[in-house]
Scaffold this active site. Structure first.
Site, PDB file in Angstrom:
ATOM      1  N   LYS A  76       0.812  -1.229   0.000  1.00 55.37           N
ATOM      2  CA  LYS A  76       0.000   0.000   0.000  1.00 55.37           C
ATOM      3  C   LYS A  76       0.845   1.278   0.000  1.00 55.37           C
ATOM      4  O   LYS A  76       0.466   2.277  -0.603  1.00 55.37           O
ATOM      5  CB  LYS A  76      -0.941   0.024   1.218  1.00 55.37           C
ATOM      6  CG  LYS A  76      -2.053  -0.995   1.163  1.00 55.37           C
ATOM      7  CD  LYS A  76      -2.985  -0.835   2.362  1.00 55.37           C
ATOM      8  CE  LYS A  76      -3.975  -1.963   2.443  1.00 55.37           C
ATOM      9  NZ  LYS A  76      -4.947  -1.805   3.527  1.00 55.37           N
ATOM     10  N   ASP A 109      -9.925   2.506   2.463  1.00 51.89           N
ATOM     11  CA  ASP A 109     -10.002   1.972   3.833  1.00 51.89           C
ATOM     12  C   ASP A 109     -10.630   3.007   4.763  1.00 51.89           C
ATOM     13  O   ASP A 109     -11.360   2.659   5.698  1.00 51.89           O
ATOM     14  CB  ASP A 109      -8.599   1.630   4.365  1.00 51.89           C
ATOM     15  CG  ASP A 109      -8.078   0.307   3.821  1.00 51.89           C
ATOM     16  OD1 ASP A 109      -8.890  -0.513   3.345  1.00 51.89           O
ATOM     17  OD2 ASP A 109      -6.850   0.099   3.868  1.00 51.89           O
TER      18      ASP A 109
HETATM   19  P1  NAP Z   1       1.197  -2.667  10.293  1.00 55.93           P
HETATM   20  O1  NAP Z   1       1.393  -1.468   9.426  1.00 55.93           O
HETATM   21  O2  NAP Z   1       2.250  -3.713  10.327  1.00 55.93           O
HETATM   22  O3  NAP Z   1       0.960  -2.117  11.804  1.00 55.93           O
HETATM   23  C1  NAP Z   1       0.749  -3.014  12.853  1.00 55.93           C
HETATM   24  C2  NAP Z   1       0.639  -2.249  14.175  1.00 55.93           C
HETATM   25  O4  NAP Z   1       0.370  -3.217  15.198  1.00 55.93           O
HETATM   26  C3  NAP Z   1       1.907  -1.506  14.594  1.00 55.93           C
HETATM   27  O5  NAP Z   1       1.554  -0.311  15.228  1.00 55.93           O
HETATM   28  C4  NAP Z   1       2.562  -2.480  15.581  1.00 55.93           C
HETATM   29  O6  NAP Z   1       3.267  -1.835  16.606  1.00 55.93           O
HETATM   30  C5  NAP Z   1       1.369  -3.148  16.204  1.00 55.93           C
HETATM   31  N1  NAP Z   1       1.705  -4.501  16.627  1.00 55.93           N
HETATM   32  C6  NAP Z   1       2.061  -5.546  15.847  1.00 55.93           C
HETATM   33  N2  NAP Z   1       2.307  -6.632  16.593  1.00 55.93           N
HETATM   34  C7  NAP Z   1       2.133  -6.255  17.888  1.00 55.93           C
HETATM   35  C8  NAP Z   1       2.253  -6.932  19.126  1.00 55.93           C
HETATM   36  N3  NAP Z   1       2.625  -8.234  19.189  1.00 55.93           N
HETATM   37  N4  NAP Z   1       1.987  -6.237  20.264  1.00 55.93           N
HETATM   38  C9  NAP Z   1       1.629  -4.935  20.204  1.00 55.93           C
HETATM   39  N5  NAP Z   1       1.506  -4.240  19.061  1.00 55.93           N
HETATM   40  C10 NAP Z   1       1.751  -4.896  17.908  1.00 55.93           C
HETATM   41  O7  NAP Z   1      -0.135  -3.438   9.904  1.00 55.93           O
HETATM   42  P2  NAP Z   1      -1.474  -2.785   9.281  1.00 55.93           P
HETATM   43  O8  NAP Z   1      -1.378  -2.756   7.796  1.00 55.93           O
HETATM   44  O9  NAP Z   1      -1.756  -1.525  10.014  1.00 55.93           O
HETATM   45  O10 NAP Z   1      -2.573  -3.895   9.631  1.00 55.93           O
HETATM   46  C11 NAP Z   1      -2.913  -4.152  10.966  1.00 55.93           C
HETATM   47  C12 NAP Z   1      -4.142  -5.067  11.061  1.00 55.93           C
HETATM   48  O11 NAP Z   1      -5.284  -4.421  10.507  1.00 55.93           O
HETATM   49  C13 NAP Z   1      -4.002  -6.396  10.310  1.00 55.93           C
HETATM   50  O12 NAP Z   1      -4.534  -7.408  11.122  1.00 55.93           O
HETATM   51  C14 NAP Z   1      -4.836  -6.193   9.086  1.00 55.93           C
HETATM   52  O13 NAP Z   1      -5.377  -7.416   8.599  1.00 55.93           O
HETATM   53  C15 NAP Z   1      -5.942  -5.295   9.635  1.00 55.93           C
HETATM   54  N6  NAP Z   1      -6.617  -4.516   8.576  1.00 55.93           N
HETATM   55  C16 NAP Z   1      -7.935  -4.718   8.384  1.00 55.93           C
HETATM   56  C17 NAP Z   1      -8.601  -3.993   7.403  1.00 55.93           C
HETATM   57  C18 NAP Z   1     -10.067  -4.221   7.194  1.00 55.93           C
HETATM   58  O14 NAP Z   1     -10.577  -3.857   6.135  1.00 55.93           O
HETATM   59  N7  NAP Z   1     -10.775  -4.783   8.151  1.00 55.93           N
HETATM   60  C19 NAP Z   1      -7.910  -3.047   6.633  1.00 55.93           C
HETATM   61  C20 NAP Z   1      -6.551  -2.844   6.879  1.00 55.93           C
HETATM   62  C21 NAP Z   1      -5.915  -3.599   7.848  1.00 55.93           C
HETATM   63  P3  NAP Z   1       4.754  -1.197  16.406  1.00 55.93           P
HETATM   64  O15 NAP Z   1       4.528   0.141  15.763  1.00 55.93           O
HETATM   65  O16 NAP Z   1       5.284  -1.132  17.772  1.00 55.93           O
HETATM   66  O17 NAP Z   1       5.480  -2.177  15.499  1.00 55.93           O
END
Ligand code: NAP
Length: 281
Positions: A76, A109
């Protein structure tokens, strides 16, 4: 008997790119919508594109006459330099929908999330809300919530990432620790971390404990696989409203569908197809 000629509809190709991509349910959702509206000739497929060839891949899709693409993890952000991002995509720093006519990139989104809150009657204007996480999904949530007038706080494992997010969006820096969330009395807490996701490693892990909440709160988990995450189960058990991210996924898809086809998306059909695609086989 005269020969009958049947006009074949022109092929219109769209799809989703990501790496990996095999678990995407977007093809099921969009294909069902094309069928429901009689949009013969439209095809939606998934394409696994490694990040290092994203630029050349976009050119190939464009040169082969694709109408547009959805873009998912981890591409993205990577596609932004190669399209014309609109205001929303620039603010979020990520594109999830490309329309090759004009080579435009947007981020549906944001709309998917905000439309889903509205569909559930969740009002956030003037309300304190908490976003858990500060990655790509959090940026979409923070942007949409702040535009909707919410007072947005972020709890993230890496506070500097949350600070950078607020700075990028020109918003006041409101960091909060997970154990201080209850005292804030938030109208809404949104999990944007992958904690609780099926196959995510620690299925029982909670990004914060809803048991501490003392006021009625909407707990929204962007995760939708499983439909009820440990966070949502705990929120429900303590009398709070629990919503998963399926509605966001369907509504971001619906917004992309309308951009490409010019037609209103059949939301109910897309929901049904998405749920069916998520069922274990
Ligand atoms: P991302 O950019 O990798 O960000 C993940 C975030 O979660 C970061 O802030 C990270 O913290 C935190 N995190 C990851 N593992 C963690 C842990 N073990 N403990 C505490 N914090 C943790 O991922 P993303 O693209 O934002 O996606 C995140 C989630 O949203 C995914 O599950 C994705 O499937 C979902 N999502 C859903 C939709 C929908 O349409 N429903 C759309 C988009 C995304 P740090 O900053 O400390 O690394």
């Amino acid at each position: 008997m005269p020969i009958q000629f049947f006009e074949t509809p022109p092929v219109r190709r769209v799809g989703v790119i990501g790496w990996p991509i095999e678990h995407s349910i977007s093809p099921a959702m969009h294909t069902a919508a094309f069928e429901a509206l009689g949009l013969h000739g439209w095809h939606y497929d998934r394409y696994a594109i490694p990040p290092d060839i994203v630029r050349i891949s976009l050119r190939e899709f464009r040169d082969h006459g694709f109408v547009g693409l959805n873009v998912t993890v981890p591409l993205k952000e990577a596609v932004v330099p190669f399209v014309r991002p609109d205001e929303v995509a620039l603010a979020v720093g990520a594109v999830n929908t490309i329309t090759f006519r004009g080579n435009e990139g947007t981020n549906t989104d944001v709309r998917g999330f905000i439309d889903d809150l509205a569909a559930h009657g969740v009002a956030v204007a003037g309300q304190p809300v908490v976003v858990l996480g500060a990655g790509g999904a959090a940026r979409a949530a923070v942007y949409g919530l702040s535009r909707a007038g919410a007072v947005v706080h972020i709890a993230n494992r890496t506070p500097d990432r949350a600070r950078a997010l607020f700075a990028h969006m020109g918003l006041p820096e409101r960091l909060i620790a997970p154990d201080a969330i209850a005292a804030l009395g938030p109208a809404l807490v949104v999990n944007t971390t992958p904690l609780g996701m099926a196959g995510g490693g620690e299925p029982a892990a909670l990004p914060f404990d809803p048991a501490a909440l003392t006021t009625p709160t909407v707990v929204y988990d962007m995760v939708y696989r499983p439909a009820e995450t440990p966070l949502l189960a705990a929120a429900r058990a303590h009398g709070h409203t629990a919503l998963n991210g399926l509605g966001m996924l369907v509504r971001q898809g619906a917004a992309a569908f309308s951009l490409w086809t010019g037609a209103e998306a059949p939301i109910d059909v897309m929901f049904a197809a998405a749920r069916a695609a998520l069922e274990p086989r």
